[in-house]
Design an enzyme around this catalytic site. Structure first.
Site, short mmCIF file in Angstrom:
data_model
loop_
_atom_site.label_atom_id
_atom_site.label_comp_id
_atom_site.label_asym_id
_atom_site.label_seq_id
_atom_site.Cartn_x
_atom_site.Cartn_y
_atom_site.Cartn_z
N ARG A 106 62.39 57.90 59.42
CA ARG A 106 63.41 58.73 58.73
C ARG A 106 63.65 58.23 57.30
O ARG A 106 64.76 58.26 56.79
CB ARG A 106 64.73 58.75 59.51
CG ARG A 106 64.65 59.20 60.98
CD ARG A 106 63.64 60.30 61.25
NE ARG A 106 63.68 60.77 62.63
CZ ARG A 106 62.59 60.85 63.42
NH1 ARG A 106 61.39 60.49 62.99
NH2 ARG A 106 62.71 61.34 64.63
N LEU A 164 67.59 48.91 59.01
CA LEU A 164 68.46 47.94 59.69
C LEU A 164 67.68 46.84 60.38
O LEU A 164 68.21 45.77 60.67
CB LEU A 164 69.36 48.68 60.68
CG LEU A 164 70.37 49.64 60.03
CD1 LEU A 164 71.09 50.48 61.07
CD2 LEU A 164 71.38 48.89 59.17
N GLY A 180 72.39 53.88 52.45
CA GLY A 180 71.60 53.64 51.24
C GLY A 180 70.91 54.90 50.72
O GLY A 180 70.61 54.99 49.53
N GLU A 213 73.33 56.36 48.56
CA GLU A 213 73.42 55.54 47.34
C GLU A 213 72.27 55.86 46.39
O GLU A 213 72.45 55.92 45.16
CB GLU A 213 73.42 54.06 47.71
CG GLU A 213 74.66 53.66 48.50
CD GLU A 213 74.68 52.18 48.83
OE1 GLU A 213 73.89 51.76 49.69
OE2 GLU A 213 75.47 51.44 48.22
N GLU A 273 78.26 52.37 57.43
CA GLU A 273 78.38 50.93 57.21
C GLU A 273 79.57 50.35 57.98
O GLU A 273 79.49 49.26 58.56
CB GLU A 273 78.53 50.64 55.71
CG GLU A 273 77.23 50.70 54.92
CD GLU A 273 76.85 52.10 54.45
OE1 GLU A 273 77.42 53.09 54.96
OE2 GLU A 273 75.97 52.20 53.59
N ARG A 310 78.69 49.85 61.48
CA ARG A 310 77.64 48.83 61.66
C ARG A 310 78.14 47.43 61.32
O ARG A 310 77.40 46.46 61.39
CB ARG A 310 76.43 49.13 60.76
CG ARG A 310 75.87 50.54 60.89
CD ARG A 310 74.88 50.70 62.01
NE ARG A 310 74.33 52.05 62.03
CZ ARG A 310 74.49 52.93 63.01
NH1 ARG A 310 75.17 52.60 64.08
NH2 ARG A 310 73.97 54.12 62.94
N GLY A 360 75.77 48.42 49.77
CA GLY A 360 75.20 47.35 48.94
C GLY A 360 74.28 47.86 47.86
O GLY A 360 73.70 47.09 47.10
C1 1HE Z 1 65.60 53.40 61.57
C2 1HE Z 1 66.70 53.76 60.79
C3 1HE Z 1 67.29 52.76 59.99
C4 1HE Z 1 66.04 55.50 61.87
N1 1HE Z 1 66.78 51.53 60.02
N2 1HE Z 1 65.14 52.15 61.58
N3 1HE Z 1 71.64 53.73 58.50
C5 1HE Z 1 72.08 54.16 59.70
O1 1HE Z 1 72.91 53.57 60.36
C6 1HE Z 1 71.43 55.41 60.21
C7 1HE Z 1 70.61 55.11 61.44
N4 1HE Z 1 69.75 56.22 61.82
C8 1HE Z 1 70.23 57.33 62.49
O2 1HE Z 1 71.42 57.51 62.70
C9 1HE Z 1 69.22 58.31 62.95
O3 1HE Z 1 67.96 57.67 63.02
C10 1HE Z 1 69.09 59.56 62.03
C11 1HE Z 1 70.35 60.40 62.18
C12 1HE Z 1 68.87 59.19 60.59
C13 1HE Z 1 67.85 60.40 62.46
O4 1HE Z 1 67.91 60.68 63.85
P1 1HE Z 1 66.58 61.14 64.62
O5 1HE Z 1 66.98 61.48 66.03
O6 1HE Z 1 65.90 62.18 63.81
O7 1HE Z 1 65.59 59.87 64.60
P2 1HE Z 1 65.65 58.53 65.51
O8 1HE Z 1 64.97 58.77 66.82
O9 1HE Z 1 67.02 57.98 65.57
O10 1HE Z 1 64.80 57.51 64.63
C14 1HE Z 1 63.38 57.59 64.51
C15 1HE Z 1 62.88 56.20 64.24
O11 1HE Z 1 63.39 55.76 62.98
C16 1HE Z 1 63.37 55.19 65.27
O12 1HE Z 1 62.39 54.17 65.38
P3 1HE Z 1 61.34 54.21 66.62
O13 1HE Z 1 60.43 53.03 66.35
O14 1HE Z 1 62.18 54.07 67.86
O15 1HE Z 1 60.64 55.54 66.54
C17 1HE Z 1 64.59 54.58 64.59
O16 1HE Z 1 64.89 53.29 65.06
C18 1HE Z 1 64.12 54.54 63.16
N5 1HE Z 1 65.23 54.50 62.23
N6 1HE Z 1 66.96 55.07 60.98
C19 1HE Z 1 65.72 51.26 60.81
N7 1HE Z 1 68.32 53.01 59.17
C20 1HE Z 1 71.86 48.99 50.40
S1 1HE Z 1 72.83 48.77 51.72
C21 1HE Z 1 72.87 50.28 52.56
C22 1HE Z 1 73.47 50.10 53.92
C23 1HE Z 1 73.07 51.22 54.81
O17 1HE Z 1 72.28 52.04 54.47
S2 1HE Z 1 73.84 51.23 56.34
C24 1HE Z 1 73.29 52.71 57.08
C25 1HE Z 1 72.04 52.50 57.90
#
Ligand code: 1HE
Length: 262
Positions: A30, A70, A113, A116, A136, A139, A144
């Protein structure tokens, strides 16, 4: 930090004349931003060819960007965390203060991010599928990538606090109402709209575009007296440019388009 060989295609770049199209290209994750991807963005915004007049930034797959990867977070010490955030800051400074305007095309998740990154662009086009979240708070972390500096300027501190404290997600319409997007378009039309805007922007005088993206945000942060003084200097510099003189002469001679309702 240097990207691993597998990371080399994380950001796809395509030039079409004066427009550079950059695509976050990690759809299976994603477009979650790992170090390789942020460094690829950094490289793309370093030494942009003078022939490029506008940049379009979009995301491959069903989502614009799921934010920070993450899986890379848990191993960092506090000090490494500060350095990591500063790396994002340096990269997104390059986006915001790029030599040419940046148009972000948003669809699906625009999270953490990812929001951002979008906030560092100059214009945001959102498809109706777009939704905005700052998980955030849930979590146990904090923004950041410059979010606490840029997002309150777009949507207000209180709305951003609400998103972080309660996990509130704005849909595309709500995001548009609070200022997260400049244009709201139907599904699948974001890129065409973004490219059309990029073509328009590319037709402007380069110095005028430069003044808008470099001077405007800085003047807006100054006290009124200093801001007005800087504005007078930028205005004089822009109007002294041959491109300005040509364009104003063209209008006065009836050769340039009038301002019209769109
Ligand atoms: C990821 C990430 C990620 C997906 N880091 N691996 N961001 C979040 O907290 C958002 C986290 N992600 C989600 O809520 C969902 O993945 C989505 C709503 C974006 C998309 O959902 P979906 O159903 O289309 O996909 P999925 O099945 O959740 O994810 C597909 C794969 O992407 C899966 O990995 P797989 O190996 O099991 O296939 C997920 O683990 C992976 N994936 N999002 C790592 N964020 C500069 S500081 C900024 C601080 C932040 O950004 S905090 C917010 C982080």
């Amino acid at each position: 930090m240097s990207p691993s060989p597998a990371d080399t295609d994380l950001l796809r770049a395509q030039r079409d004349g004066a427009i550079l199209h950059l695509r976050l290209n990690r759809p299976l994750k994603r477009n979650a931003v790992n170090d390789g991807l942020i460094l690829a963005i950094d490289r793309a915004f370093t030494g942009i060819s003078p022939e490029v007049r506008c940049i379009v930034l979009s995301g491959e797959g069903q989502h614009f960007c799921a934010g920070l990867d993450l899986s890379e977070l848990s191993e960092r010490t506090v000090y490494e965390g500060v350095l990591h955030s500063r790396m994002w800051h340096a990269t997104l400074e390059k986006v915001q203060f790029a030599p040419v305007p940046v148009v972000a095309v948003l669809h699906g998740a625009v999270i953490g991010g990812g929001l951002e990154i979008a906030a560092a662009a100059h214009i945001r086009v959102a498809e109706h599928s777009a939704y905005y979240g700052l998980p955030e708070g849930q979590r146990g972390i904090f923004v950041g990538g410059g979010g606490s500096m840029r997002l309150p300027r777009l949507m207000g501190t209180s709305r951003m606090a609400d998103m972080m404290l309660t996990g509130r997600v704005f849909d595309a319409e709500e995001g548009h109402q609070v200022g997260l997007s400049n244009y709201l378009v139907d599904a699948g039309e974001g890129l065409a709209k973004g490219l059309a805007l990029a073509h328009k922007i590319s037709g402007n005088a380069p110095l005028s575009n430069f003044a808008v993206i470099q001077a405007l945000p800085r003047i807006a942060e100054l006290a009124p007296s200093e801001g007005l003084f800087v504005e007078s200097l930028v205005a004089a510099i822009a109007q002294g440019d041959p491109a300005a003189k040509d364009r104003i002469r063209a209008f006065l001679e009836g050769r340039a388009a009038k301002v019209a309702k769109q």
